[in-house]
Design a protein around this motif. Structure first.
Motif, PDB file in Angstrom:
ATOM      1  N   GLY A 222     -14.323  -2.754  20.326  1.00  0.00           N
ATOM      2  CA  GLY A 222     -15.011  -3.704  21.222  1.00  0.00           C
ATOM      3  C   GLY A 222     -15.653  -4.979  20.657  1.00  0.00           C
ATOM      4  O   GLY A 222     -15.803  -5.993  21.067  1.00  0.00           O
TER       5      GLY A 222
ATOM      6  N   TYR B 109     -11.784  -8.825  25.456  1.00  0.00           N
ATOM      7  CA  TYR B 109     -10.879  -8.571  26.321  1.00  0.00           C
ATOM      8  C   TYR B 109     -11.263  -8.930  27.824  1.00  0.00           C
ATOM      9  O   TYR B 109     -11.974  -8.384  28.307  1.00  0.00           O
ATOM     10  CB  TYR B 109     -10.116  -7.130  26.340  1.00  0.00           C
TER      11      TYR B 109
ATOM     12  N   ALA C  73     -25.683 -10.165  29.604  1.00  0.00           N
ATOM     13  CA  ALA C  73     -26.580  -9.465  28.079  1.00  0.00           C
ATOM     14  C   ALA C  73     -25.903  -8.066  28.067  1.00  0.00           C
ATOM     15  O   ALA C  73     -26.035  -7.482  27.070  1.00  0.00           O
ATOM     16  CB  ALA C  73     -27.784  -9.554  28.616  1.00  0.00           C
TER      17      ALA C  73
ATOM     18  N   GLY D 297     -23.108  -6.463  27.421  1.00  0.00           N
ATOM     19  CA  GLY D 297     -22.321  -5.997  26.102  1.00  0.00           C
ATOM     20  C   GLY D 297     -23.331  -6.161  24.916  1.00  0.00           C
ATOM     21  O   GLY D 297     -23.070  -5.419  23.802  1.00  0.00           O
TER      22      GLY D 297
ATOM     23  N   SER E  92     -19.234 -12.958  29.924  1.00  0.00           N
ATOM     24  CA  SER E  92     -19.696 -11.700  29.332  1.00  0.00           C
ATOM     25  C   SER E  92     -18.978 -11.212  28.022  1.00  0.00           C
ATOM     26  O   SER E  92     -19.486 -10.457  27.238  1.00  0.00           O
ATOM     27  CB  SER E  92     -19.490 -10.627  30.510  1.00  0.00           C
ATOM     28  N   ILE E  93     -17.609 -11.736  27.891  1.00  0.00           N
ATOM     29  CA  ILE E  93     -16.907 -11.094  26.648  1.00  0.00           C
ATOM     30  C   ILE E  93     -17.303 -12.162  25.462  1.00  0.00           C
ATOM     31  O   ILE E  93     -17.618 -11.706  24.312  1.00  0.00           O
ATOM     32  CB  ILE E  93     -15.508 -11.212  27.024  1.00  0.00           C
TER      33      ILE E  93
ATOM     34  N   MET F 220     -20.437 -11.916  23.098  1.00  0.00           N
ATOM     35  CA  MET F 220     -20.493 -10.975  22.342  1.00  0.00           C
ATOM     36  C   MET F 220     -19.619 -11.296  20.960  1.00  0.00           C
ATOM     37  O   MET F 220     -19.731 -10.736  20.014  1.00  0.00           O
ATOM     38  CB  MET F 220     -19.272  -9.468  22.817  1.00  0.00           C
TER      39      MET F 220
END
Lengths: 247, 286, 270
Positions: free
Chosen positions: B84, B89, B110, B112, B159-160, B163
């Protein structure tokens, strides 16, 4: 809403209060004392500014149950002192007494829990459980279930719209609406099943199972009151036990 | 040059299926490259993405043969959770890509980082930055469930990328977006490339692929039938037989060629047509 | 055949949010219209008003001689078919064929006609081979065709498609193109919301441009895509061909690939 001192208490403090009521009611003898708890709870609800919702739910959720239980006990609790009789139905004094005891306890405990959930946001409560060791998976299950209900309602509305456009009458009598409701169930269930797999992938994409300790934007703080109150509760309970069983 | 993603003779069959969705696929993607996977629907693009991300075989069972190596380590040697951090992804369906436990977009983005155990102060800074980057600051207090498809697509991407994974796998991120929104997403992807990320993108919009991507992987019925730099693949006469959309300008150029007009090269971007027709002087005074 | 008239239509949600302001337009039978504009421009609201899912807060929507205010959506659906943007919001059967069959059957058509329409719609959408499949096991792009077929099978005079090209490959686009042709031959009106400008120029002559909950232009494709003011206001990107033609210094009006190729060939033969 968060300005209120009572509402600002740590969820655990509120939860301890609920347990406190629970213990007090079970320890104390007789129904008068237990019934007396209810006005106190109403008073707390008023101070916390949630009296209206609180009473509303108590009436909806508890009153019918209480009446039913009381009547059952009144007629069927074994006893000698028959007050009134009609065919096989006998009202006994013991029944009334036990009925009052039972309903007074259910009322006190039930409404204490209702008050707890009126005064505590579930996400705060779950967070406080997480802080004392609830695994993240458990927390996720509780929180996502809470979100799923409004989401399902939205989804049901969308499906109803889709059906209107396919000629299904959804406006009109209860019968018409009930008939329209059934076909919404299948896609609702199907899409939520299809969704679980993708939901699991979503969580994984957000590193749900990353082998580290999670952090949280959402923090709960404990005040002096939150430290003091549980001790007070415990002392009172111990006092009651001593008074009840050892004096 | 180090290979970031390396597949060697990979085949995959879903549990109850007789037919392989991926057939003997080998390729290697260098660090920092932007690679687009193209092919018609049902050709195995999404399954390939799932394989790079490790959902095959960690999540979807079934039979995986061959080797998938991400950043020098075999995918079977990673724990699912470790991947992850490494591979971000963004998948196809924007309607399902929400955590389901957050009340507003800020917290959703936030999520993730919380799972990765990033300190709260840093989370706030990074989320702010990404909201601005993806142009969704105005959505910060909205409930993720109440967004439109296009808005959800942006939130999912935000959201990805918040990270900060080394590899980004993105499956059709613009299907619900208008042309300007689509362009913005491609600009964000370009920015990610500038930051050194390795990018794998599935898309049907060939004009944008021609403009932004470095390399192409062409999928056809589970096989990797062509691979190479974007320009070379589109110029290869073999491409036509797979019935995949060309960039619009390339399609026109090919028809012109057939009508006997000589071209100096095969254009893949709109502004190259004049050049290819040897008419730079015309375009120059524009 | 049914005509559609929107007269000074506005719509606000109960909480007061405005979603559409003063829209006036008519669609005659057999006409093909594309509605374009940014996300949030009011396109979906406009089409939901056309089939009665939303009722105007001001103005009137006439479907044939019906005012949608006086009819339920279920009634209006006999005249206006509407394919949702998200297929998952629409599908409610376990297999493709039942999904397609539901509409005509529910309308109370003769069994024979129900069969005919179901087969015709599935074939037209290229999904006959999936008749027995569970729609949820099919890819998104195919599910979209399932929803299109299930609306076509209702044989309404007006058909609304919301983003039919999203996620479609070349083959899917060809199926859509063919389908529009067949519907035109049957004198059906088709109103399509789309972001795909190439799809628009390939198949639509009349274009309605929306921006900020209002109609910005209602004109033929040539005029719209060469009108700088409209393009700026609606933040539309003209189709690739128009951009190429501009780069090559051709005079305005070129939109289709064929036109551009002919123009280049003509110049070349000079």
């Amino acid at each position: 809403m968060k300005q209120n001192i009572l509402l600002q208490l740590h969820p655990m403090t509120k939860f301890f209060f609920t347990l406190f009521i629970f213990a007090v009611v079970l320890i104390s003898p007789g129904y008068i004392f237990s019934f007396a708890i209810f006005p106190i709870l109403i008073l707390i609800a008023m101070l916390a500014g949630v009296a209206k919702e609180f009473l509303n739910i108590v009436i909806k959720a508890l009153v019918t149950v209480l009446i039913f239980i009381f009547i059952m006990q009144m007629f069927f609790y074994p006893g000698e002192n028959v007050l009134w009789e009609w065919g096989i139905f006998e009202i006994k004094q013991e029944g009334i007494k036990y009925g009052l005891l039972l309903t007074s306890r259910i009322l006190a405990i039930g409404s204490a829990f209702i008050l707890f959930f009126r005064m505590t946001e579930v996400r705060d409560f779950v967070k406080s459980l997480e802080d004392i060791g609830l695994p993240p998976m458990g927390a996720y299950v509780v929180l996502s279930t809470l979100q799923i209900i409004p989401e399902m309602r939205r989804q049901a509305n969308t499906i109803m719209e889709a059906q209107k456009t396919r000629g299904v009458e959804t406006e009109g009598s209860i019968f018409v609406r009930a008939k329209a409701f059934i076909p919404t169930l299948t896609p609702l269930i199907l899409s939520s099943i299809a969704g679980t797999e993708e939901r699991a992938i979503t969580l994984e994409s957000r590193a749900f199972s990353a082998p580290v300790k999670k952090t949280s934007l959402h923090q709960l703080s404990k005040s002096n009151m939150d430290r003091a109150l549980p001790i007070v509760f415990a002392l009172v309970v111990i006092g009651l036990i001593v008074w009840r069983f050892f004096l | 040059m180090t290979a970031m993603i390396d597949l060697k003779n990979v085949s995959y069959r879903y549990p109850v299926s007789d037919d392989s969705v991926l057939k003997n696929i080998s390729f290697s993607i260098e660090k920092g490259k932007f690679t687009a996977i193209i092919g018609n629907n049902g050709s195995g693009k999404t399954t390939l993405c799932n394989t790079i991300r490790g959902f095959v075989p960690h999540f979807y069972k079934g039979e995986l043969d061959g080797e998938v190596i991400i950043d020098q380590t075999k995918i079977t040697d990673y724990q699912l959770g470790q991947l992850g951090e490494k591979v971000g992804y963004v998948f196809q369906n924007p309607f399902i890509q929400v955590s389901g436990v957050k009340d507003n977009v800020f917290e959703e983005v936030a999520y993730g980082l919380e799972n990765l155990g990033i300190p709260v102060e840093e989370i706030k800074v990074r989320v702010e930055e990404v909201l601005k980057l993806v142009k969704i600051e105005y959505l910060r207090d909205k409930n993720p469930f109440e967004l439109s498809g296009g808005q959800r697509q942006r939130v999912a991407l935000a959201s990805i990328i918040v990270m900060d994974p080394e590899i980004l796998v993105i499956d059709e991120p613009t299907s619900q977006l208008d042309p300007i929104g689509t362009q913005q997403i491609f600009e964000i992807i370009r920015l990610m490339k500038e930051r050194g990320k390795t990018i794998v993108l599935v898309e049907h919009k060939m004009d944008l692929i021609a403009e932004y991507a470095d390399d192409l992987l062409v999928m056809h019925k589970g096989e990797l039938v062509m691979q190479g730099p974007v320009r070379e693949v589109f110029a290869d006469p073999e491409f036509e037989k797979y019935q995949i959309q060309y960039p619009h300008v390339t399609e026109i150029a090919l028809q012109l060629q057939q009508s006997g007009i000589p071209l100096t090269f095969l254009p893949i971007r709109d502004e190259e047509l004049a050049d290819a027709l040897n008419r730079t002087e015309v375009a120059a005074h524009d | 055949m049914t005509e559609l008239h929107l007269t000074n239509v506005s719509f606000s949600y109960p909480d007061g949010t405005k979603a559409l302001e003063n829209l006036t337009l008519s669609v005659t039978s057999g006409e093909r219209v594309a509605i374009v504009g940014q996300n949030g421009a009011g396109k979906t609201t406009a089409v939901k008003l056309m089939n009665g899912l939303l009722k105007p807060t001001e103005g009137s929507v006439l479907v044939g001689d019906w005012d949608t205010k006086n009819h339920t959506t279920a009634q209006v659906s006999r005249k206006v078919g509407y394919v949702f943007q998200n297929p998952d919001d629409q599908i409610f059967h376990n297999d493709v064929e039942s999904e397609v069959r539901f509409g005509p059957k529910n309308m109370g058509f003769e069994p024979e006609r129900v069969n005919e329409l179901t087969d015709w719609a599935m074939k037209l959408c290229g999904i006959s081979e999936f008749a027995e499949e569970n729609p949820y096991n099919l890819p998104y792009s195919v599910r979209k065709f399932v929803t299109i077929a299930s609306v076509l099978a209702m044989d309404s005079d007006i058909i609304i498609l919301d983003e039919p090209t999203a996620g479609q490959d070349k083959i899917g686009l060809q199926v859509l193109g063919n389908l529009l042709q067949v519907l035109e031959e049957k004198q059906k009106s088709v109103i399509t919301i789309t972001h795909d400008m190439e799809f628009v120029t390939d198949y639509f002559t009349r274009i309605i441009v929306m921006a900020n909950r209002q109609l910005v232009a209602d004109d033929n494709a040539q005029k719209v895509f060469y009108n700088t003011e409209v393009l700026e206001k609606s933040m539309l990107k003209p189709p690739a061909v128009a951009q190429m033609a501009k780069l090559l210094d051709f005079s305005p009006g070129i939109l289709s690939k064929q036109q551009l190729i002919e123009a280049i060939l003509a110049q070349h033969s000079l």
